[in-house]
Write an enzyme that holds these catalytic residues in place. Structure first.
Site, PDB file in Angstrom:
ATOM      1  N   CYS A  26      48.987  36.989  38.258  1.00  0.00           N
ATOM      2  CA  CYS A  26      48.760  37.252  36.840  1.00  0.00           C
ATOM      3  C   CYS A  26      49.979  36.955  35.991  1.00  0.00           C
ATOM      4  O   CYS A  26      49.885  36.958  34.765  1.00  0.00           O
ATOM      5  CB  CYS A  26      48.302  38.697  36.624  1.00  0.00           C
ATOM      6  SG  CYS A  26      49.555  39.924  37.024  1.00  0.00           S
ATOM      7  N   SER A  83      40.960  41.426  37.122  1.00  0.00           N
ATOM      8  CA  SER A  83      40.538  40.622  35.979  1.00  0.00           C
ATOM      9  C   SER A  83      40.239  41.504  34.776  1.00  0.00           C
ATOM     10  O   SER A  83      39.955  42.700  34.908  1.00  0.00           O
ATOM     11  CB  SER A  83      39.292  39.808  36.344  1.00  0.00           C
ATOM     12  OG  SER A  83      38.175  40.669  36.514  1.00  0.00           O
ATOM     13  N   GLU A 104      38.613  43.467  49.565  1.00  0.00           N
ATOM     14  CA  GLU A 104      37.957  43.193  50.843  1.00  0.00           C
ATOM     15  C   GLU A 104      38.274  41.794  51.365  1.00  0.00           C
ATOM     16  O   GLU A 104      37.920  41.459  52.498  1.00  0.00           O
ATOM     17  CB  GLU A 104      36.446  43.379  50.714  1.00  0.00           C
ATOM     18  CG  GLU A 104      35.731  42.397  49.805  1.00  0.00           C
ATOM     19  CD  GLU A 104      35.750  42.783  48.340  1.00  0.00           C
ATOM     20  OE1 GLU A 104      34.904  42.245  47.584  1.00  0.00           O
ATOM     21  OE2 GLU A 104      36.614  43.595  47.926  1.00  0.00           O
ATOM     22  N   PHE A 116      43.288  40.931  45.405  1.00  0.00           N
ATOM     23  CA  PHE A 116      43.555  40.155  46.618  1.00  0.00           C
ATOM     24  C   PHE A 116      44.897  39.446  46.568  1.00  0.00           C
ATOM     25  O   PHE A 116      45.457  39.110  47.607  1.00  0.00           O
ATOM     26  CB  PHE A 116      42.441  39.115  46.848  1.00  0.00           C
ATOM     27  CG  PHE A 116      42.469  37.947  45.887  1.00  0.00           C
ATOM     28  CD1 PHE A 116      43.323  36.868  46.085  1.00  0.00           C
ATOM     29  CD2 PHE A 116      41.643  37.913  44.778  1.00  0.00           C
ATOM     30  CE1 PHE A 116      43.353  35.792  45.206  1.00  0.00           C
ATOM     31  CE2 PHE A 116      41.653  36.848  43.893  1.00  0.00           C
ATOM     32  CZ  PHE A 116      42.518  35.789  44.103  1.00  0.00           C
ATOM     33  N   LYS A 165      41.551  51.649  47.537  1.00  0.00           N
ATOM     34  CA  LYS A 165      40.468  50.700  47.795  1.00  0.00           C
ATOM     35  C   LYS A 165      41.051  49.307  47.585  1.00  0.00           C
ATOM     36  O   LYS A 165      41.112  48.802  46.477  1.00  0.00           O
ATOM     37  CB  LYS A 165      39.294  50.950  46.837  1.00  0.00           C
ATOM     38  CG  LYS A 165      37.920  50.473  47.362  1.00  0.00           C
ATOM     39  CD  LYS A 165      37.829  48.993  47.687  1.00  0.00           C
ATOM     40  CE  LYS A 165      37.750  48.122  46.462  1.00  0.00           C
ATOM     41  NZ  LYS A 165      37.640  46.642  46.830  1.00  0.00           N
ATOM     42  N   GLU A 185      41.330  32.283  32.187  1.00  0.00           N
ATOM     43  CA  GLU A 185      42.334  32.491  33.232  1.00  0.00           C
ATOM     44  C   GLU A 185      41.853  31.761  34.481  1.00  0.00           C
ATOM     45  O   GLU A 185      40.941  32.211  35.166  1.00  0.00           O
ATOM     46  CB  GLU A 185      42.524  33.973  33.523  1.00  0.00           C
ATOM     47  CG  GLU A 185      43.613  34.231  34.555  1.00  0.00           C
ATOM     48  CD  GLU A 185      43.768  35.693  34.924  1.00  0.00           C
ATOM     49  OE1 GLU A 185      44.877  36.091  35.300  1.00  0.00           O
ATOM     50  OE2 GLU A 185      42.777  36.440  34.829  1.00  0.00           O
TER      51      GLU A 185
END
Length: 494
Positions: free
Chosen positions: A281, A226, A176, A149, A173, A379
Site C-alpha cells: 500500500c 482495500s 487465507e 496477504f 484473522k 489501486e
C-alpha cells in the site's frame, strides 16, 4: 497435502467446519497446502479463550509483560530466516523483501517492550485542597486483527505487539492466501511465556470476519486492506459499539521537480514501484514528472527495468517475485491491456517475456497517463508504474490533493523551500522528501488520510498504544475523619 489449522488457547486446533481453501506457491502456480476456514463457532471458541485469559493477563505486571515481549523479540530475531522462508513460499516475494518485512515487524515488538514507559499516566497533586487527580490507561479487553496477504508477518506485529503490551488479549484473522507465518509466530509467543489464550489465530474468510465484527466480547478491531473492505469493517464494527481502526487502499504519487537528481529519482521510482511486485500500500504507482525532465526521467526508468531480475522468490538473484494468485495477476494484466485504449503509452510492456509457470508479470511502465483512466484511478496493486506529466510544483500538488486516496506521497527536489512547502501543502498522511516509501519507524504511527483511513487513530506507535487502551481519570481525597463534613454544593477547585 499439508493442512493449516487454527491456534486457539495455546494449541493447534483442527477445524470441524468442513471448509477449506487452497494455498499456492505463486512461483510455480501449484497448490502447496489447504487452509481451514473457521465457522462462527470456531471464532467463538477463539474469542472465549481470549476472554478467559484476559483477567490474568491484565493483572500481570508491566515488567512481566515487557519480559515476555523481550523474549518474543529474541525468538523472532533468532528465527527470522525461517519466517522469511515461509513468507516467500506462500506470498512469493523475494527473500530479501521477506527478511526486510520481518525486520520492520520486529521494530514494533521492540517498541512494545517499552510498555512501562508507554502507558504512564499523569498526576496533579493538590488540584483542590487535599484533592489529587491522576489519569491511567487501561486495556480494552479482547481485541482482534484482520490482516492482508501482502505483509503476513509485519502487519500482525503492528497490531498484537502493542495490544498485548497494553494488557489486551488478541484474536488474529490473517489472510487465507498465506496463513502459515502466524501459526509459527503463535508458537514463538508461547515459547516466550505468553499465557494460553492471550494470542489466538483463526484462519478464515468473510464468515470469520463477520463473526468477529458481530461478537459482543470483541471490544476493538484493527484492519489493513482495500478501501471497500476497510469501509465495511469500520461501519459494521462501529455500529456495534466497537473501537475500529481500518486502513484502506492507496494511490501514491511521487512528484519529481525539474531540479531533482533524475538518476536518483529513476532509481527510487523503480524500487518503489516494483518492489514486492507492487503489492504494497506504500508502493509508488504514479510518478508526476515535471515537463522539463519528463522525457529524460521516463527514459532512465525504462533503461533500468531490464535489470530487474524477475524470478522465484527463493532464488538468490531474484529481485522481484510473482503476484499472489493467478486471479490477481490476470486483474493486473487487465489494466495493462486497457492502457493503450485509454490513451496511455506503454513504454515497457510487462506482459512480454514472463518467466516460468507461476503468477508472474514483469515490470510495466506507462506514460501519458491521466486521471479518468482506469490505470490511474484504481489501486492496481501490481508492478505497473504510471507517469503523468505536470507543469510544475503547483500542478503536481493539485493532482495529488485531488486524489481520493491519501496514504503516502513523495517529492524529489534539491530545493529545500519547495520540500518544506510540500510537506505543509500536501493532503496526505505520510510524506517522503527524497524518500520514495516513507513508512514511519515504529515510534511514530502509520496511516493515511481520506479514503485510506477509516477511524480516528493510525496504526502502531503512540497512536497504536492509544487505540488499545482507554483513559480513566481518578479524583482522590483522603480527609481527616475528624474534620469531615457533608457539602451538597457543586465541587469547586478554589
Amino acid at each position: 497435502m499439508n493442512r493449516i489449522s487454527h491456534w486457539i488457547d495455546g494449541k493447534v486446533v483442527e477445524s470441524t467446519s468442513g471448509n477449506s481453501a487452497p494455498v499456492f506457491d505463486p512461483a510455480t502456480g501449484e497448490q502447496s497446502s489447504a487452509v481451514d476456514l473457521a465457522s462462527p463457532a470456531e471464532v467463538d471458541a477463539a474469542v472465549a479463550a481470549a476472554k478467559a485469559a484476559f483477567p490474568a493477563w491484565r493483572s500481570t505486571s508491566l515488567s512481566k509483560r515487557a519480559e515476555v515481549l523481550f523474549r518474543t523479540r529474541e525468538l523472532v530475531d533468532a528465527n527470522r530466516k525461517e519466517i522469511a522462508s515461509l513468507l516467500t513460499a506462500e506470498h512469493g516475494k523475494v527473500l530479501s523483501d521477506s527478511l526486510g518485512e520481518v525486520a520492520r515487524g520486529l521494530e514494533n515488538i521492540e517498541y512494545a517492550c517499552g510498555v512501562p514507559q508507554l502507558i504512564k499516566g499523569e498526576y496533579s497533586e493538590q488540584a483542590s485542597t487535599g484533592v489529587d487527580v491522576y489519569s491511567i490507561r487501561q486495556p480494552l479487553g479482547v481485541v482482534a486483527g484482520i490482516t492482508p496477504f501482502n505483509f503476513p508477518a509485519m502487519v500482525p506485529m503492528w497490531m498484537f505487539a502493542n495490544a498485548l503490551a497494553c494488557g489486551n488479549t488478541f484474536v488474529l484473522k490473517p489472510s487465507e492466501k498465506d496463513p502459515s507465518v502466524n501459526m509459527f509466530v503463535a508458537e514463538l509467543l508461547a515459547q516466550a511465556g505468553l499465557p494460553s489464550g492471550c494470542f489466538n489465530v483463526v484462519q478464515g474468510d468473510k464468515v470469520a470476519v463477520d463473526r468477529i465484527l458481530e461478537h459482543d466480547d470483541v471490544a476493538g478491531v484493527s484492519f489493513v486492506g482495500s478501501t471497500p473492505i476497510a469501509k465495511y469493517i469500520y461501519e459494521e464494527g462501529t455500529k456495534r459499539g466497537k473501537r475500529v481502526q481500518a486502513l484502506g487502499g492507496a494511490k501514491n504519487h511521487m512528484l519529481v521537480l525539474a531540479d531533482a537528481d533524475v538518476d536518483m529519482a529513476a532509481d527510487a521510482a523503480v524500487s518503489a514501484g516494483y518492489g514486492s511486485a507492487g503489492e504494497r500500500c506504500m508502493a509508488i504507482s504514479v510518478v508526476l514528472a515535471a515537463n522539463e525532465i519528463a522525457d529524460e526521467l521516463v527514459a532512465k526508468i525504462a533503461e533500468r527495468i531490464p535489470n530487474v531480475k524477475v524470478g522465484p522468490g527463493n532464488e538468490p538473484d531474484s529481485e522481484m517475485g510473482p503476484l499472489i494468485t493467478e486471479a490477481h495477476r490476470d486483474k493486473v494484466r487487465g489494466y495493462v491491456d486497457g492502457a493503450a485504449d485509454g490513451g496511455a503509452t506503454i513504454v515497457v510492456d510487462g506482459r512480454e517475456g514472463v518467466p516460468g509457470d507461476g503468477f508472474f508479470l514483469n515490470p510495466t511502465l506507462l506514460d501519458n497517463v491521466e486521471p479518468g483512466m482506469a490505470c490511474y484511478d484504481d489501486e492496481i496493486f501490481g508492478p505497473v508504474l504510471s507517469v503523468k506529466r505536470v507543469s510544475g510544483y503547483q500542478d503536481g500538488l493539485d493532482v495529488i490533493n485531488a486524489s481520493p486516496f491519501a496514504n503516502g506521497t513523495a517529492i524529489f527536489t534539491r530545493d529545500g523551500g519547495a520540500a518544506r512547502q510540500f510537506q505543509f501543502d500536501v493532503e496526505v498522511g505520510m510524506v517522503g522528501i527524497n524518500v520514495p516509501v516513507p513508512v514511519p519507524v515504529s515510534y511514530y504511527s502509520f496511516g493515511g488520510w481520506k479514503a485510506s483511513l477509516f477511524g480516528d487513530t493510525h496504526m502502531y506507535g503512540p497512536e497504536g498504544v492509544n487505540f488499545y487502551t482507554q483513559g480513566k481519570v481518578v479524583t482522590s481525597r483522603w480527609p481527616d475523619p475528624s474534620t469531615s463534613t457533608i457539602d451538597l454544593g457543586f465541587p469547586e477547585t478554589r
